[in-house]
Design a protein around this motif. Structure first.
Motif, PDB file in Angstrom:
ATOM      1  N   TYR A   1       0.831  -1.210   0.000  1.00  0.00           N
ATOM      2  CA  TYR A   1       0.000   0.000   0.000  1.00  0.00           C
ATOM      3  C   TYR A   1       0.866   1.262   0.000  1.00  0.00           C
ATOM      4  O   TYR A   1       0.592   2.219  -0.737  1.00  0.00           O
ATOM      5  N   VAL A   2       1.907   1.277   0.822  1.00  0.00           N
ATOM      6  CA  VAL A   2       2.794   2.442   0.868  1.00  0.00           C
ATOM      7  C   VAL A   2       3.475   2.650  -0.489  1.00  0.00           C
ATOM      8  O   VAL A   2       3.615   3.781  -0.960  1.00  0.00           O
ATOM      9  N   TYR A   3       3.875   1.547  -1.110  1.00  0.00           N
ATOM     10  CA  TYR A   3       4.511   1.648  -2.437  1.00  0.00           C
ATOM     11  C   TYR A   3       3.532   2.224  -3.458  1.00  0.00           C
ATOM     12  O   TYR A   3       3.902   3.094  -4.277  1.00  0.00           O
ATOM     13  N   ILE A   4       2.281   1.779  -3.438  1.00  0.00           N
ATOM     14  CA  ILE A   4       1.287   2.279  -4.392  1.00  0.00           C
ATOM     15  C   ILE A   4       1.047   3.770  -4.182  1.00  0.00           C
ATOM     16  O   ILE A   4       0.953   4.544  -5.144  1.00  0.00           O
ATOM     17  N   ARG A   5       0.962   4.203  -2.914  1.00  0.00           N
ATOM     18  CA  ARG A   5       0.765   5.626  -2.639  1.00  0.00           C
ATOM     19  C   ARG A   5       1.960   6.449  -3.109  1.00  0.00           C
ATOM     20  O   ARG A   5       1.803   7.558  -3.627  1.00  0.00           O
ATOM     21  N   TRP A   6       3.154   5.917  -2.916  1.00  0.00           N
ATOM     22  CA  TRP A   6       4.354   6.626  -3.368  1.00  0.00           C
ATOM     23  C   TRP A   6       4.339   6.788  -4.883  1.00  0.00           C
ATOM     24  O   TRP A   6       4.596   7.868  -5.409  1.00  0.00           O
ATOM     25  N   ARG A   7       4.034   5.689  -5.613  1.00  0.00           N
ATOM     26  CA  ARG A   7       4.013   5.752  -7.074  1.00  0.00           C
ATOM     27  C   ARG A   7       2.915   6.697  -7.557  1.00  0.00           C
ATOM     28  O   ARG A   7       3.095   7.420  -8.546  1.00  0.00           O
ATOM     29  N   ARG A   8       1.782   6.718  -6.847  1.00  0.00           N
ATOM     30  CA  ARG A   8       0.691   7.603  -7.258  1.00  0.00           C
ATOM     31  C   ARG A   8       1.102   9.068  -7.116  1.00  0.00           C
ATOM     32  O   ARG A   8       0.848   9.884  -7.998  1.00  0.00           O
ATOM     33  N   LEU A   9       1.752   9.412  -6.004  1.00  0.00           N
ATOM     34  CA  LEU A   9       2.220  10.780  -5.809  1.00  0.00           C
ATOM     35  C   LEU A   9       3.255  11.160  -6.862  1.00  0.00           C
ATOM     36  O   LEU A   9       3.240  12.274  -7.399  1.00  0.00           O
TER      37      LEU A   9
END
Length: 529
Positions: free
Chosen positions: A473-481
């Protein structure tokens, strides 16, 4: 001279964490001695084994020792929410005095105990566990004195907390050489004088602020520092946003006094409620709870498990208990690697990367490695092969050091620092509720599975897979930002009928510039969600 004081605070805090804070996790070593002395021995009964052989059944004795540890760590974590609020509101001095009183009370209880009053071990271990955690919480803020190495120091202290389990092994070895357990605990009680001296000379009265203001002092010079007064404030100029943050050191929240209008897209500092209701909080709680359950159940059932694998050979049980305790000493060496990983990625910001992206990127690898270690450790603990337990012990101490160090570092990086104590306590409290599963698990192993935890371990291996959701989840949020930032920096495609300058005016007037995932960097101390 100030830098010397910072270094002395760091060094003495490391020694304190290493020798006192987490000694409760060396419980298997102390259990071996307490069994030999005769604690809870009245619960051992004669039983008839296979082929009508007579033996002594001490399963109830083992259950009481496991129950003692389970209750102690349960209350340690459950009361930590109170500890967090107490620390945030009353400050370091009051928190340390409370921790020292509890810790000293616990060691004195054991020092004056004897087998006829074995039940005194329950309140004694609780006081030692809760008091030790309070001392750890007050020491974690020392990382704020060294900004560029903050996560490394936090994880180092947590590693020392894990390694302090070696103290009970030292007591075990000393007992085998003629020094009584009671004398050892009298010595631990006397060391509280050192804690008091350090409290008044090398620790702040209230809190160590972050970011650290220039010329900050504490201890004997605290009167010169306005940060240590209830009403004193530190004004931090935020040139990039054109406003000031006014931090009230005595309060649990940070007040913002805007000097100019806030720029479009800036994020206000998240409240404690917003932190708790975020997805980061939920998945981090799942990540932490599952791994704490796996580790505490392993420690609580270690002695019965070794007894089963060694077929009751006391010499082998003592040997593997010593090996387990020796590996705990390596926790301080393991934890620092987690901090170095986080600090390295946080300190190497990529071109154009925002502060939020840098924070998230710095913790992704740490969270993933911790989850992978827990899965491997759980698999090794499940395989009933005695020599394999050497590897199990290594993976256990490595993973445990990563868990608690990474937990504190994650909270300090992702959430506002003014909520650190409360959030750390709340995470431990909620994860402790999962520890209630230890009670039925221990009863199931002892009374239904004949002391064999194989099926429980298999179930825990499957449960460990849930820990990988958090880093994903943290990785997905990072990539989204990161993707949103790249799109926002690209100029819009020209339109053949567009009026010059019209696209820029529309972009500035767009109402979508203040979304949850806005790219404008928030002010210092805000959460990344």
């Amino acid at each position: 001279m100030v830098n010397v004081r910072y270094c002395l605070t760091l060094a003495t805090g490391l020694v304190e964490c290493l020798c006192f804070t987490g000694v409760v996790f060396g419980w298997p070593s102390l259990v071996f001695i307490l069994k030999d002395i005769g604690y809870f021995s009245d619960h051992c009964v004669n039983a008839t084994g296979p082929n009508a052989t007579q033996n002594i059944d001490c399963s109830r004795q083992n259950e009481l020792f496991s129950l003692d540890f389970t209750i102690a760590v349960f209350l340690q974590n459950f009361i930590s929410l109170f500890n967090g609020f107490f620390f945030d509101y009353f400050g370091t001095l009051a928190s340390r005095l409370l921790g020292i009183i509890l810790y000293t009370s616990g060691t004195l209880m054991i020092a004056f105990s004897h087998p006829e009053v074995s039940n005194i071990l329950f309140p004694a271990l609780i006081c030692i566990a809760v008091g030790g955690l309070m001392l750890l919480i007050t020491n974690l803020q020392v990382g704020s004195l060294f900004d560029t190495h903050r996560s490394t120091i936090i994880t180092l202290y947590n590693g020392a907390y894990d390694s302090s389990a070696i103290i009970f092994l030292i007591i075990k070895v000393a007992s085998e050489r003629g020094i009584s357990v009671h004398s050892s605990f009298f010595f631990l009680s006397a060391c509280s004088i050192i804690h008091l001296i350090r409290t008044f000379i090398l620790m702040p009265k209230k809190h160590i602020p972050y970011p650290l203001p220039e010329g900050y002092t504490y201890g004997m010079d605290s009167g010169q520092n306005m940060c240590n007064t209830r009403r004193g404030t530190i004004e931090l100029e935020l040139e990039d946003e054109g406003r000031k943050d006014v931090i009230s050191e005595g309060a649990s929240t940070r007040q913002v006094a805007p000097q100019t209008a806030s720029p479009a897209g800036s994020l206000p500092e998240s409240s404690f409620k917003q932190c708790v209701l975020s997805w980061f909080f939920l998945w981090h709680l799942v990540w932490l709870s599952v791994m704490i359950l796996r580790h505490y159940l392993f420690i609580a059932t270690l002695n019965p498990m070794l007894t089963l694998l060694t077929e009751g050979d006391p010499a082998q049980v003592s040997h593997y208990t010593n090996v387990f305790a020796y590996t705990q000493l390596c926790g301080i060496l393991c934890a620092i690697w987690n901090g170095l990983i986080i600090d390295r990625y946080k300190g190497t910001r990529q071109a154009g990367e925002t502060e939020e992206e840098s924070k998230l990127r710095s913790v992704v690898l740490s969270l993933f490695l911790t989850a992978l270690q827990c899965l491997l450790f759980s698999i090794c603990a499940t395989i009933p092969v005695l020599p394999l337990q050497y590897l199990t012990f290594v993976l256990q101490v490595l993973n445990r050091a990563f868990i608690f160090g990474g937990n504190a570092a994650f909270i300090s990086i992702v959430f506002p620092i003014c909520h650190f104590g409360k959030l750390l306590g709340l995470f431990l409290v909620l994860s402790t509720l999962v520890l209630l599963l230890q009670f039925p698990c221990i009863i199931l192993v002892n009374e239904v599975l004949d002391g064999d935890p194989l099926y429980i371990n298999i179930a825990l291996c499957i449960l460990c897979l849930a820990t990988f959701i958090h880093p994903a989840y943290v990785y997905i949020r990072w990539r989204r930002l990161a993707n949103q930032r790249r799109r926002s920096t690209q100029p819009p495609p020209p339109h053949e009928n567009a009026i010059p300058g019209d696209s820029e005016d529309k972009l500035q007037d767009s109402p979508d510039t203040t979304t949850e995932d806005t790219l404008a960097p928030p002010r210092r101390g805000s959460a990344v969600f």
